[in-house]
Design an enzyme around this catalytic site. Structure first.
Site, PDB file in Angstrom:
ATOM      1  N   GLY A  17       0.814  -1.218   0.000  1.00 56.83           N
ATOM      2  CA  GLY A  17       0.000   0.000   0.000  1.00 56.83           C
ATOM      3  C   GLY A  17       0.838   1.255   0.000  1.00 56.83           C
ATOM      4  CG  ASP A  18       4.781   1.051   1.631  1.00 59.54           C
ATOM      5  OD1 ASP A  18       4.715   0.318   0.631  1.00 59.54           O
ATOM      6  OD2 ASP A  18       5.474   0.807   2.634  1.00 59.54           O
ATOM      7  CB  ALA A  19       4.137   0.810  -3.850  1.00 56.80           C
ATOM      8  CD1 TRP A  54       7.510   4.192  -1.487  1.00 56.93           C
ATOM      9  CD2 TRP A  54       6.268   5.540  -0.206  1.00 56.93           C
ATOM     10  NE1 TRP A  54       7.726   3.855  -0.172  1.00 56.93           N
ATOM     11  CE2 TRP A  54       6.988   4.664   0.625  1.00 56.93           C
ATOM     12  CE3 TRP A  54       5.424   6.467   0.391  1.00 56.93           C
ATOM     13  CZ2 TRP A  54       6.896   4.685   2.012  1.00 56.93           C
ATOM     14  CZ3 TRP A  54       5.316   6.497   1.767  1.00 56.93           C
ATOM     15  CH2 TRP A  54       6.054   5.621   2.554  1.00 56.93           C
TER      16      TRP A  54
END
Ligand code: UDP
Ligand code: MG
Length: 430
Positions: A190-192, A195
């Site tokens: 999910g962080d991708a 980002w």
């Protein structure tokens, strides 16, 4: 006093580490912070631990009250973070998970770089990754390094290792209508997706110092998802961290009651650990309990059954019983004598008969379901007389007998159609 740093801690069923995560905030040298604990409807044990900290004036608690059936619909921590950001007041925003520890200088170091360099809006630091086994022992430690100023931090930076300004979050909101992208397509990273949004505005600026420790336990999402196929084959025993044991039968999950687990000769070593959201995606079927011995329509597939009075052994699949022709057929498919379930004559006669299970010869027409085959070094699993290619790593994840598959040669292999392959969705560096 307005806090300078807002910390968003996402929590879900990690009673063994949630307290260390919270304590690591309390131990910060820099003390102008506020902590938002965003709990995703954790179990009682976890909530009880969190409650010990709720008298603290800088700690705020919110519970999503999410129902399990809804859990897989978004990337949960992204959703929790989106709910938290509008409640925060800090000039800087930073993230923590329930299995991560901030080192005492993390807030101070990051805030200093951001405040001294108005041009920098995102900082990231090194992370120590500590892999823990089921007994809590440290198995391995590795360091996620910094790689200079990053325009593409995907896969390189964990969200527990960054801090960004509120102003960049506001810009993202203006552009996208929310902060994090919680589309479930990004469940595995999910962080991708976030980002990507951040770097539309500013790159990630490095702080080449270890400022947090990530604990990867056996219940870590990444480890549970590792090498899991999109579809779990029928006949797989599964359990998620907060669930009971289920059998996947006809692509439904059927809860196995403990009183029949032994009776149906299920094997604890075969239970596959999967993440909660993945399990809850499956519709709940009729439970597997003592009723299955009374009502033939409820009897689970892929069991060996036999009457107490007659030597014939049958294999159940797709609600029928298939006679196993002879001892050779039994051993050719590596069936085990100690896995035969004794059922009443009454039940046995009720179950309709299907095709005979023949031994492995050139005349073979039918394969038993759920058997792991190996032909010319490739693995296959059988369903409905199709051989489905299955990657070795997937077979290992599913606790299939990769060291003892049923070997077949090409002449037999070509007699059967190939089915949809079982492929893993994602592999994490482990
Ligand atoms: N999480 C959540 N709801 C869920 C599952 C996970 O809020 O249903 C949160 C969890 O508390 C953690 C984050 O998502 O803060 C990442 O989960 P985890 O630490 O298990 O993943 P990993 O470290 O393996 O990526
Ligand atoms: Mg984690």
């Amino acid at each position: 006093m307005t806090p300078i740093i807002s910390i968003i801690l996402t929590s879900y069923n990690k009673p063994d580490t949630i307290d260390i995560a919270i304590e690591s905030v309390l131990a910060q040298f820099f003390d102008n912070w506020e902590l938002f604990i965003m709990d995703d409807n954790s179990n009682q044990r976890t909530v009880e631990i969190i409650q010990r900290y709720l008298n603290h004036p800088k700690i705020f608690y919110f519970n999503s009250n999410i129902q399990d059936s809804e859990r897989y619909k978004t990337t949960r921590y992204a959703t929790l973070i989106n709910n938290a950001i509008p409640k925060t007041k800090g000039k800087y925003i930073t993230y923590l998970t329930d299995d991560n520890i901030f080192l005492p200088d993390r807030l101070e170091t990051m805030a200093r770089v951001l405040s001294k360099n108005p041009n920098i809006e995102i900082v990231y630091s090194q992370q120590l990754v500590r892999t823990i086994d089921e007994y809590g022992r440290v198995k391995r430690e590795t360091v996620r390094k910094t790689y200079g100023v990053l325009k593409n931090p995907i896969g390189l930076v964990d969200h527990c290792s960054i801090m960004h300004t509120r102003s960049i979050a506001d810009k993202i909101y203006k552009e996208y209508g929310n902060y994090w992208d919680d589309d479930p397509a990004y469940w595995f990273n999910g962080d991708a997706a976030f980002w990507n949004r951040l770097t539309k505005f500013k790159p990630f600026y490095p702080i080449p110092k270890t400022l947090d420790i990530a604990l990867k336990g056996t219940q870590s999402f990444q480890r549970l998802y590792n090498h899991l196929p999109k579809i779990i084959p029928n006949g797989t025993l599964v359990k998620s961290p907060s669930s009971d044991i289920y059998i996947i039968n006809n692509q439904e999950r059927r809860k196995i009651h403990p009183e029949v687990f032994e009776k149906l000769k299920y094997d604890e070593d075969k239970i596959v650990a999967i993440p909660d959201p993945f399990l809850f995606k499956y519709n709940q079927g009729v439970p597997v309990d003592n009723q299955v011995f009374l009502n033939y329509a409820l009897f689970p597939d892929q069991r060996l059954i036999k009457s107490p009075n007659h030597p014939a052994v049958y294999y159940t699949q797709r609600n029928k019983k298939h006679l196993i022709k002879n001892e050779k057929a039994f051993s050719d498919f590596k069936f085990q004598w100690d896995k035969i379930v004794i059922v009443s004559d009454n039940l046995l006669t009720q179950i309709p008969s299907g095709n005979l299970i023949d031994d492995l010869s050139m005349n073979i027409a039918n394969l038993p379901d759920g058997v792991l085959f190996n032909c010319e070094n490739n693995f296959y699993i059988s369903f409905n007389n199709h051989l489905h290619p299955i990657e070795k790593r997937v077979a290992i994840k599913l606790n299939l007998p990769v060291t003892n598959p049923v070997k077949i040669d090409h002449s037999i292999f070509v007699k059967f159609k190939q089915g949809e392959p079982f492929k893993w969705q994602i592999a994490f560096i482990d």
